[in-house]
Design an enzyme around this catalytic site. Structure first.
Site, mmCIF file in Angstrom:
data_model
loop_
_atom_site.group_PDB
_atom_site.id
_atom_site.type_symbol
_atom_site.label_atom_id
_atom_site.label_comp_id
_atom_site.label_asym_id
_atom_site.label_seq_id
_atom_site.Cartn_x
_atom_site.Cartn_y
_atom_site.Cartn_z
ATOM 1 N N SER A 170 -31.456 130.906 96.449
ATOM 2 C CA SER A 170 -30.309 131.916 95.602
ATOM 3 C C SER A 170 -31.111 133.141 95.393
ATOM 4 C CB SER A 170 -29.995 130.957 94.379
ATOM 5 O OG SER A 170 -29.304 131.951 93.611
ATOM 6 N N TYR A 225 -31.594 125.910 86.240
ATOM 7 C CA TYR A 225 -31.108 126.500 87.477
ATOM 8 C C TYR A 225 -31.852 127.360 88.256
ATOM 9 C CZ TYR A 225 -28.359 127.701 91.680
ATOM 10 O OH TYR A 225 -27.645 128.084 92.862
#
Ligand SMILES: NC(=O)c1ccc[n+]([C@@H]2O[C@H](COP(=O)([O-])OP(=O)(O)OC[C@H]3O[C@@H](n4cnc5c(N)ncnc54)[C@H](OP(=O)(O)O)[C@@H]3O)[C@@H](O)[C@H]2O)c1
Length: 268
Positions: free
Chosen positions: A147, A160
């Protein structure tokens, strides 16, 4: 790399989280290119719906395997299922993953430990299992979903962001170990993308998802598959995301961390 018949065997791509979001779009792109698929997720109905949709449009076989990657045994179960079915995996797409928004002091530790299991441990274990057969035949592709979160710390989504930093670091290191082996590793680093991710993570109101345009999962998938098939090590779709990924080069880490906090916070 193109799918080809190997005797009667067509090449197969295994995609975790292949029933929805970016994973489903990756499955569609690979099916269009002629790969058979094995898709994994928890919900069997969604898996079968995805398989039906893909098989109705493309001349490929889609195997489904319902499995919860929060379980430590899941990667071995998936590996054993495919081995028992005599389905060699040419492409491994470690896509399944999720996030959780909130201040670390308040968030649910069970959910965060499950996140580490799915985003990090399952991805690592699946790679450990499926890599040796690829090395043996000197051919294979691994696509790991990182990401833009991988490039800086992420206050209000701390665990995360850290899981995605792991995915990026692990993928790049492995890619270097595997140079000249015939197996390549690609870390795909999307920014905010229109899937169920934001609602699952309770971040639909964050500036990241409300202030800027949200990317289309089909475009992200197309970009990622092309990069993977070319053996590119890091793939960042879109100009905005490329800029985010470079921010740490031009500003001190404390600044990029503060900016990430502002973006993770909601507008109110
Ligand atoms: N969307 C974004 O903004 C964005 C941005 C950057 C990176 N990413 C990354 O892209 C990947 C895909 O995310 P997405 O946006 O497509 O999410 P999504 O729409 O929520 O889809 C997640 C997929 O993973 C499966 N899954 C979730 N938990 C699982 C578990 N415990 N075991 C097995 N399968 C599981 C889901 O099916 P079931 O619910 O049936 O299990 C679904 O197929 C993730 O790694 C995410 O971190 C997303």
């Amino acid at each position: 790399m193109r799918s080809k018949r190997n005797g009667t065997q067509r090449q197969t791509a295994l995609i975790t989280g292949g029933s929805g979001g970016i994973g489903l779009e990756i499955a569609k792109v690979l099916a269009r290119k002629g790969f058979d698929l094995a898709i994994v997720a928890r919900n069997r109905d969604s898996l079968e719906a995805a398989a039906g949709q893909i098989e109705g449009k493309h001349d490929v076989k889609v195997h489904v395997f319902a499995s919860d990657l929060r379980r430590r045994e899941a990667p071995q179960d998936i590996f054993d299922f495919l081995r028992n079915e005599n389905i060699p995996v040419e492409i491994l797409v470690n896509n399944a993953g999720f996030g959780l928004g909130g201040e670390f002091a308040d968030t649910d530790v069970t959910r965060e430990l499950e996140m580490i299991q799915v985003n990090i441990a399952a991805l690592t274990h699946l790679t450990k299992l499926f890599l040796p057969p690829m090395i043996k035949v000197k051919s294979g592709r691994i696509l790991n979903l990182a990401s833009t979160a991988a490039f800086q710390p992420g206050p209000l989504m701390a665990v995360y962001y850290a899981t995605k930093a792991y995915v990026l670091s692990f993928s790049e290191a492995l890619a270097e170990e595997l140079r000249d082996s015939g197996v390549t590793v690609t870390a795909l680093c999307p920014g905010a993308t229109r899937t169920d991710f934001a609602s699952t993570a309770h971040v639909t109101q964050s500036r990241l998802f409300t202030l800027f345009g949200i990317d289309d999962p089909a475009s992200v998938a197309e970009y990622g598959v092309t990069a993977m098939l070319h053996g590119q090590r890091v793939a960042i779709p879109g100009f905005k995301n490329k800029l985010v990924a470079q921010a740490h080069r031009i500003s001190p880490r404390v600044v990029t961390t503060k900016v990430a906090r502002i973006l993770q916070d909601s507008r109110t």
